[in-house]
Scaffold this motif. Structure first.
Motif, short mmCIF file in Angstrom:
data_model
loop_
_atom_site.label_atom_id
_atom_site.label_comp_id
_atom_site.label_asym_id
_atom_site.label_seq_id
_atom_site.Cartn_x
_atom_site.Cartn_y
_atom_site.Cartn_z
N LEU A 94 3.29 6.94 -36.50
CA LEU A 94 4.54 7.43 -37.09
C LEU A 94 5.73 7.01 -36.24
O LEU A 94 6.77 6.57 -36.77
N LYS A 95 5.59 7.11 -34.93
CA LYS A 95 6.67 6.72 -34.02
C LYS A 95 6.99 5.23 -34.17
O LYS A 95 8.16 4.82 -34.13
N ASP A 96 5.95 4.43 -34.40
CA ASP A 96 6.13 2.99 -34.55
C ASP A 96 6.76 2.64 -35.90
O ASP A 96 7.64 1.79 -35.97
N LYS A 97 6.32 3.32 -36.96
CA LYS A 97 6.78 2.98 -38.30
C LYS A 97 8.14 3.59 -38.64
O LYS A 97 8.92 3.02 -39.40
N ASP A 98 8.41 4.78 -38.12
CA ASP A 98 9.70 5.43 -38.41
C ASP A 98 10.06 6.37 -37.27
O ASP A 98 9.76 7.57 -37.30
N PRO A 99 10.74 5.85 -36.23
CA PRO A 99 11.12 6.66 -35.07
C PRO A 99 11.98 7.87 -35.43
O PRO A 99 11.93 8.89 -34.75
N LEU A 125 7.86 20.64 -34.16
CA LEU A 125 6.85 20.76 -35.21
C LEU A 125 5.69 19.86 -34.80
O LEU A 125 5.64 18.68 -35.13
N HIS A 126 4.78 20.44 -34.05
CA HIS A 126 3.70 19.68 -33.44
C HIS A 126 2.65 19.24 -34.47
O HIS A 126 2.46 19.91 -35.49
N PRO A 127 1.97 18.14 -34.21
CA PRO A 127 0.99 17.61 -35.17
C PRO A 127 -0.08 18.61 -35.58
O PRO A 127 -0.56 18.59 -36.71
N GLN A 128 -0.46 19.52 -34.65
CA GLN A 128 -1.53 20.45 -35.01
C GLN A 128 -1.12 21.41 -36.13
O GLN A 128 -1.96 22.03 -36.75
N TYR A 129 0.18 21.52 -36.39
CA TYR A 129 0.62 22.39 -37.47
C TYR A 129 0.27 21.84 -38.85
O TYR A 129 0.23 22.60 -39.82
N TYR A 130 0.06 20.55 -38.94
CA TYR A 130 -0.23 19.96 -40.26
C TYR A 130 -1.36 18.94 -40.20
O TYR A 130 -2.33 19.03 -40.96
N SER A 131 -1.28 17.96 -39.26
CA SER A 131 -2.24 16.86 -39.29
C SER A 131 -3.63 17.28 -38.80
O SER A 131 -4.62 16.59 -39.07
N PHE A 132 -3.71 18.39 -38.09
CA PHE A 132 -5.01 18.88 -37.66
C PHE A 132 -5.91 19.08 -38.87
O PHE A 132 -7.05 18.63 -38.91
N TYR A 134 9.76 10.73 -36.48
CA TYR A 134 9.06 11.16 -35.26
C TYR A 134 9.97 12.03 -34.40
O TYR A 134 9.57 13.13 -33.97
N GLU A 135 11.19 11.58 -34.18
CA GLU A 135 12.12 12.33 -33.33
C GLU A 135 12.56 13.63 -33.99
O GLU A 135 12.76 14.64 -33.32
N ARG A 136 12.70 13.60 -35.32
CA ARG A 136 13.10 14.80 -36.04
C ARG A 136 12.06 15.91 -35.85
O ARG A 136 12.40 17.06 -35.55
N LEU A 137 10.81 15.57 -36.04
CA LEU A 137 9.74 16.55 -35.88
C LEU A 137 9.60 16.99 -34.43
O LEU A 137 9.32 18.16 -34.14
N LYS A 138 9.79 16.04 -33.51
CA LYS A 138 9.69 16.37 -32.09
C LYS A 138 10.81 17.33 -31.69
O LYS A 138 10.58 18.31 -30.96
N GLU A 162 13.08 11.27 -46.59
CA GLU A 162 14.40 11.89 -46.81
C GLU A 162 14.34 13.40 -46.66
O GLU A 162 15.20 14.01 -46.03
N ALA A 163 13.32 14.00 -47.25
CA ALA A 163 13.19 15.46 -47.18
C ALA A 163 12.97 15.91 -45.74
O ALA A 163 13.58 16.89 -45.28
N ILE A 164 12.11 15.21 -44.99
CA ILE A 164 11.82 15.60 -43.61
C ILE A 164 13.08 15.52 -42.75
O ILE A 164 13.34 16.40 -41.92
N LEU A 165 13.87 14.48 -42.94
CA LEU A 165 15.08 14.31 -42.13
C LEU A 165 16.14 15.34 -42.47
O LEU A 165 16.97 15.69 -41.63
#
Length: 400
Positions: A298-303, A314-321, A306-310, A367-370
């Motif tokens: 994600l950081k590579d494809k759309d920084p 909003l840590h990865p374990q909240y969703y991607s786990f 990545y920075e917005r969630l960081k 767009e929604a995430i940002l």
């Protein structure tokens, strides 16, 4: 010829006789783009892709006969109560000894070697299995319906209790057993119940609902893998596999859906079992490593995402786990899950593509995430909005 008919013809050419050797490379290429919902294509493809069947067709009959006989033995030894033979009679004398239950083994025995003691202690994990399978895929009625091929040595119990697993469950221990799961990260996938929590009813004697069959598969798996046991979420992995096997148009295969599903599930779990063992979270194949790979992609494809969630913590374990551990089985309707798994099982680097799908899910919602605040993004990622699954898969394929 239509595109669909052309795809069916391609699968027929790869899977149908007369050729004895299945071209796995060609099958992977075809299945990666989705298996048509006709004939036995998906059930057979998954058996091959998961390694349950070898590419050589001439070995299938002996493999299936051997595995199905072995599974029947598992039922007799692990599911039936101690002291009962497989013909429905109470075990006594020599019959009891054959099952390893002699006169010294009393139902009230607390000895560590007591089959009865084991029988009753199984309730601790059976309780969680029972709770989970009774709400499996509630958006479809399939798992509540009776199977055409109930397990005869279980359902014809002549009034005996204990052969049917749901009859063993003692709800009184629910409060303690519910949280005693092995592994599964800091959230323990506690959002796994986002779907309906309706409770399915058991069938009358002589019949079995599909969820009861899944319960038996999970119980036997847990008994055969005591170091791992049953972990909540495994029901979401076995459910789609069983659905595919039990929906096979070929009745000679459908009749053995339970045994075939068990071995396909076991093969898949051998690849993802590290996800379900907390002590292996930091291992190379562990879930933390998988989440880190997704974050890095994600950081590579759309920084910006990545920075917005960081920034929002909003840590990865909240969703991607949950996404990764359950192979997205909770995020989409069952037909979409089957389509995703066609591609995931076809990928020789199996979980590389799963990570790409997860990354695409986030990029599509860019767009929604940002724009969203923390709470809105949590809701978005934990309850992914309805979408054409082909859009997600096509996007994932485009990620280099």
């Amino acid at each position: 010829m239509s595109i669909f008919k052309a795809r069916v013809k391609e699968f027929e050419d790869v899977l149908a006789p007369p050729q004895d050797e299945i071209d796995l490379k060609q099958l992977r290429r075809l299945a990666f783009n989705g298996v048509p919902d006709v004939q036995s294509f998906r059930a057979l493809s998954w058996k091959l892709l998961l390694g349950y069947l070898a590419p050589k067709r001439s070995t299938w009959a002996s493999t299936l006969a051997q595995k199905r006989a072995l599974y029947k033995q598992f039922i007799e030894e692990l599911v039936l109560p101690p002291g009962h033979s497989n013909n429905g009679d109470s075990g006594s004398g020599d019959q009891a000894d054959l099952r390893g239950v002699g006169l010294q083994d009393h139902p009230l025995s607390e000895g560590p070697e007591s089959a009865w003691n084991t029988f009753f202690s199984d309730n601790e994990f059976l309780l969680q299995i029972d709770k989970d399978v009774r709400r499996l895929c509630p958006d479809i009625s399939f798992f509540q319906q009776p199977t055409e091929y109930p397990c005869t040595i279980v359902v014809h119990s002549k009034g005996e209790h204990g052969r049917r697993l749901h009859e063993r469950v003692v709800p009184a221990v629910l409060s303690s057993a519910n949280v005693e799961r092995k592994g599964l990260g800091m959230t323990k996938i506690n959002l796994i119940t986002k779907r309906s929590v309706e409770n399915y009813a058991a069938m009358e004697e002589g019949q079995e609902a599909h969820w009861e069959v899944v319960q038996r598969i999970l119980f036997i798996y847990a008994k055969l893998n005591p170091g791992q046991g049953y972990v909540q979420g495994m029901n979401e992995i076995v459910g789609p596999i069983y659905y595919v096997m039990a929906s096979d148009p070929d009745l000679s295969y459908r009749e053995h859906a339970e045994a075939d599903c068990f071995f396909c599930f076991t093969a898949l779990m051998s690849e993802i079992r590290d996800f379900f063992i907390k002590t292996l979270d930091d291992a190379e194949g562990g879930i933390k490593c998988m989440m880190a790979r997704l974050s890095n992609m994600l950081k590579d494809k759309d920084p910006n995402i990545y920075e917005r969630l960081k920034t929002q913590e909003l840590h990865p374990q909240y969703y991607s786990f949950r996404w990764l551990t359950l192979l997205l089985s909770q995020e989409f309707p069952l037909p979409d899950v089957l389509r995703i798994w066609d591609s995931v099982f076809s990928d020789e680097h199996r979980f590389d593509f799963l990570i790409k799908i997860c990354c695409s899910m986030m990029l599509i919602q860019r767009e929604a995430i940002l724009e969203n605040d923390f709470a809105s993004n949590v809701k978005l990622l934990q309850n992914y909005p309805p979408i054409d699954i082909n859009v997600v898969i096509t996007h994932a394929v485009s990620l280099a």
